[in-house]
Scaffold this active site. Sequence first.
Site, PDB file in Angstrom:
ATOM      1  CG  HIS A 217      -1.548  -1.254   1.556  1.00  0.00           C
ATOM      2  ND1 HIS A 217      -1.028  -2.136   2.466  1.00  0.00           N
ATOM      3  CD2 HIS A 217      -2.665  -1.833   1.059  1.00  0.00           C
ATOM      4  CE1 HIS A 217      -1.817  -3.207   2.543  1.00  0.00           C
ATOM      5  NE2 HIS A 217      -2.806  -3.051   1.694  1.00  0.00           N
ATOM      6  CG  ASP A 393       4.527  -4.960 -34.814  1.00  0.00           C
ATOM      7  OD1 ASP A 393       5.505  -4.576 -35.490  1.00  0.00           O
ATOM      8  OD2 ASP A 393       4.133  -6.128 -34.796  1.00  0.00           O
ATOM      9  N   GLY A 394       6.440  -1.536 -34.608  1.00  0.00           N
ATOM     10  CA  GLY A 394       7.708  -1.042 -34.094  1.00  0.00           C
ATOM     11  C   GLY A 394       8.798  -2.080 -33.999  1.00  0.00           C
ATOM     12  NE  ARG A 398      15.858  -6.316 -30.969  1.00  0.00           N
ATOM     13  CZ  ARG A 398      17.058  -6.878 -30.798  1.00  0.00           C
ATOM     14  NH1 ARG A 398      17.199  -8.174 -30.626  1.00  0.00           N
ATOM     15  NH2 ARG A 398      18.133  -6.130 -30.778  1.00  0.00           N
ATOM     16  CB  THR A 439       5.969  -9.354 -42.562  1.00  0.00           C
ATOM     17  OG1 THR A 439       4.943  -9.292 -41.585  1.00  0.00           O
ATOM     18  CG2 THR A 439       5.379  -9.462 -43.934  1.00  0.00           C
ATOM     19  N   GLY A 481       4.341 -12.084 -50.814  1.00  0.00           N
ATOM     20  CA  GLY A 481       3.708 -11.014 -50.038  1.00  0.00           C
ATOM     21  C   GLY A 481       2.339 -10.641 -50.562  1.00  0.00           C
ATOM     22  CG  ASP A 551       7.079   0.037 -45.947  1.00  0.00           C
ATOM     23  OD1 ASP A 551       6.226  -0.285 -45.107  1.00  0.00           O
ATOM     24  OD2 ASP A 551       7.902  -0.759 -46.440  1.00  0.00           O
ATOM     25  CB  ALA A 552       9.825   0.314 -41.431  1.00  0.00           C
ATOM     26  N   GLY A 553      10.052  -1.159 -44.259  1.00  0.00           N
ATOM     27  CA  GLY A 553      10.658  -2.231 -45.059  1.00  0.00           C
ATOM     28  C   GLY A 553      11.372  -1.674 -46.282  1.00  0.00           C
TER      29      GLY A 553
END
Lengths: 572, 572
Positions: A217, A393-394, A398, A439, A481, A551-553
């Site tokens: 608490h 989703d970031g 990674r 992906t 894809g 686009d990140a890809g």
Amino acid sequence: MTRLFNDPATFTEDMLGGFLDIHASYVVGVPGGVVRATETPPGKVAVVVGGGSGHYPAFCGVVGAGFADGAVVGNIFTSPSAQEAVSVARAAHGDAGVLLLTGNYAGDVMNFGLAVEQLRADGIDARFLTVTDDIASAGPEDLVRRRGIAGDFTVFRCAGACSEEGADLDEVERVAVKANAATRTLGVAFDGCTLPGADRPLFTVPAGTMGLGLGIHGEPGIASHEMPTAAELARLLVSGVVAEKPAGASGRVAVILNGLGRTKYEELFVVWNSVAALLAESGYTVVHPEVGELVTSLDMAGCSLTVMWLDEELERLWTSPADTPAYRKGGVSAQAGVGRSQFTQAAVHVAVADADPASQAGGRVVAESFSAIAAQMVESEDDLGKIDAVAGDGDHGRGMVKGSTAAAEAARAVAAQAGGIASVLRAAGDAWAAKAGGTSGVLWGAALNAAAGVLGDHGLPGDTAVAAALRAGYDALAALGKAARGDKTMLDAFGPFVDAFAESVNAGADWRSAWSQSAEVAHKAAASTAELRPMVGRARPLAERSIGTPDAGAVSLALCITTVTQLIEEKR
Amino acid sequence: MTRLFNDPATFTEDMLGGFLDIHASYVVGVPGGVVRATETPPGKVAVVVGGGSGHYPAFCGVVGAGFADGAVVGNIFTSPSAQEAVSVARAAHGDAGVLLLTGNYAGDVMNFGLAVEQLRADGIDARFLTVTDDIASAGPEDLVRRRGIAGDFTVFRCAGACSEEGADLDEVERVAVKANAATRTLGVAFDGCTLPGADRPLFTVPAGTMGLGLGIHGEPGIASHEMPTAAELARLLVSGVVAEKPAGASGRVAVILNGLGRTKYEELFVVWNSVAALLAESGYTVVHPEVGELVTSLDMAGCSLTVMWLDEELERLWTSPADTPAYRKGGVSAQAGVGRSQFTQAAVHVAVADADPASQAGGRVVAESFSAIAAQMVESEDDLGKIDAVAGDGDHGRGMVKGSTAAAEAARAVAAQAGGIASVLRAAGDAWAAKAGGTSGVLWGAALNAAAGVLGDHGLPGDTAVAAALRAGYDALAALGKAARGDKTMLDAFGPFVDAFAESVNAGADWRSAWSQSAEVAHKAAASTAELRPMVGRARPLAERSIGTPDAGAVSLALCITTVTQLIEEKR
């Protein structure tokens, strides 16, 4: 913070209403709390637990066979009144007396103490015991002043199991006293919690630090630490608790790694990994451990480690069957069948085709390229993640690091075994797909394998063969894809590159010049994905978020192309 | 945020290590994920579920009897690779084929699609189905583009239960297709989550708002709302999901109210209270509902409502036994015994002793005092909470409001029944103790009852009787609280007040003057508790926090005394 409520003043009643509805097969409500849905049978001692609410599943969640007969439910973090304790105890009582159990807090001590007097005045044999497991709340010379935290769970459980076996009140009380004496807990907190309707947390922990022994608490702890790794935390908790081993205790222990609410199961499992190893190193045998949320504090961030040293009796009780809304033990369908032999990771076997010396040399260069790409991806991981977080989703950064690093390792290994260009590319592609997941991993794997099929393991490919290999990679990407150019994917960078490359070669350039000339095209194309509509098949509102962000890809692909360009320039 | 990890790059492996250790009786690890600890028996279809991790107990937590045979476990929020899916499927496969199940995400579709091809090439009959329950991710005309969220749970469960019954692969696949077609989910989010090692959340939701349909990895939702009450949220979720009732569906439904991680069980129960009522109003019969954390997203704040419309077959499967690390169903010890009749709150019966007219008049004044005190406590609730939060748990203001409001109500009721001073005080004290709970409730109750014993129900008490009543209240407090002056409790304000009052009366003052003169003493004494040592028996570090802050109980007592003073002055 606690966000969902109607009137904060009726939070506990509203909460109990929902709880009783969902678990109607286990429990019914009585004034002041809940009791089992079945009458306490003749001869059975009623074990009634209690305390403030906000700690679910503690303690209305453990009313049921093998555990409590009733739970007195106070307001959030507030002791129930004596009248409420009497009400629940009367409802739970059969004909064999009542054992009341709470954690050791001033309000509980007073209210349950008064309740015992009233119950006795009514002719009900009632006893009361408080749990004192929190080693941070007072020193070993001052056990009676220790608070009760997650050790409530082991003590309540052993008392409940003992009563279920048919023991009389003296016996159940003796077992509760013994379980409490054998139980020690040490807790840490990383952030506070917010009461329903409050506009600020009840207490806070400075960012990047951890309060050692901070109460559930917000009661003050004994020290502030820099935030440790999971392994360091495990060491701190294990060494703290184990140092309090009661004299003469055995090497068999019940263990709870308890999450306070915001510290999730995944994190607890990571910590448990180290806790289990440390306890084993210390010679302990862990019996039916529990990892999860057993005694929470709303959405407080933190966890605690509880150890109960077992003798034969406590071990029998701890492992006996239980069936309550939030805690069950004992076989439903006792997994019958043949136990599996342990699986082990098979060594990855890469078939290396016979390659001629020219292709072997080419394979070494390809392997070098993957190493350079992997280094570039490590450097760009954060940036790629941020771009991806806008519409995805970031996890792209990674994934690219995992994939390219695995690809570089596999490529180096195959090149070292005299693999040719195609063998190196295949190994890299398979490793990329296997380790990156997601992906992009499977797409890169497909593209590299397709290119390998064109290039082969014999001789250095000509300029048109390189163009064809790039085209084959592109086609594999598009097919797998199920995307087209303009869908805001890596195709939007790869397509223009492959086209420009083919044009240069057709105009007479060698493949190295064609590559360098086309790299710029890939970059511009990747940047221009910021203006594109989002990929078909995603929900409409994505468009609003992703327009304006490339686009990140496509960006990571362009980065890979540039990395190879630099290598080509260096080698000229 | 996710705080506990070692190397963020190995978070999933570390997590799986801990999970496998703690649940070794259920599962064993294989490359790419986990499978049951027992061999899949001949003739049983293997149901293999999967997806990225970060969603515990989804989905390694539901590998076991009646549910999945294996789970492919990707990195956080990242699809596992095709190779990993093949590895787990091979390990789980007996001799009757494999059904692979994931949510509908691009990475899962590609990797599991490739895995099916590879498994078939190996001679294993493999099928693959994706769950599409999220009604916010695409319109009803575009079902195949919907994402899979908590509805994964109902679909995976029905497929697993069907396979456990011995159905062949065609049948298990048919059931999975049917369960998916019958399942709809609508979710909301209040705040994002943070990946292990990341220095900022993956996404955020503006404070005080709620993202409707926001995906469990932060995929865009369809609208932003002001933060609703629990009841409003229930209405939004129920109406949204029920509007998508499939044609010809029955009135029997399986329902899941799922927490995403930071939204706790207490909050979910409050929402469920309204959800259950709304579904009943709509004519639905809810079958074995689940309220809890079944498909999480690390520490994301939010929840979702899933409805699966049942036919006879789906109901049989949904309610069949299951035994997995995180989900169990079916009797352990099937609560035997006699069902309880429902308890109802007995009307509070207050015995009102015969009082003479003087004491009846006095009782009305006492009742007025409690009304004034209750009004003052409502006004001071926040301030008292803040003072209490320094060394306690911040609930003192709430407790004083609950207690004094209940006391005022009870006092008015007894005064209206012609109760005398003692009867009114006793009723007020009992109500205060019963409703406030906590430490202060029981203490106020004891003090008021003790004072009542001195004052009686006949005649107006003299000045020395009032002094004696105050003294009796003080003694009751000290005895029950086991505290002394200087321990930083309400005694530190009450003691000096009682002393000053007695002194004034002894010097010849009437009780009204004595009260007014002594009120100031109580205030000064309450303020001076800021300089006192903390209560004996609390942990040492409390001293550091609480010195400089007055005791909340002493302050609220002094406020009550002042409130009565004002009433006395008004009545003169």
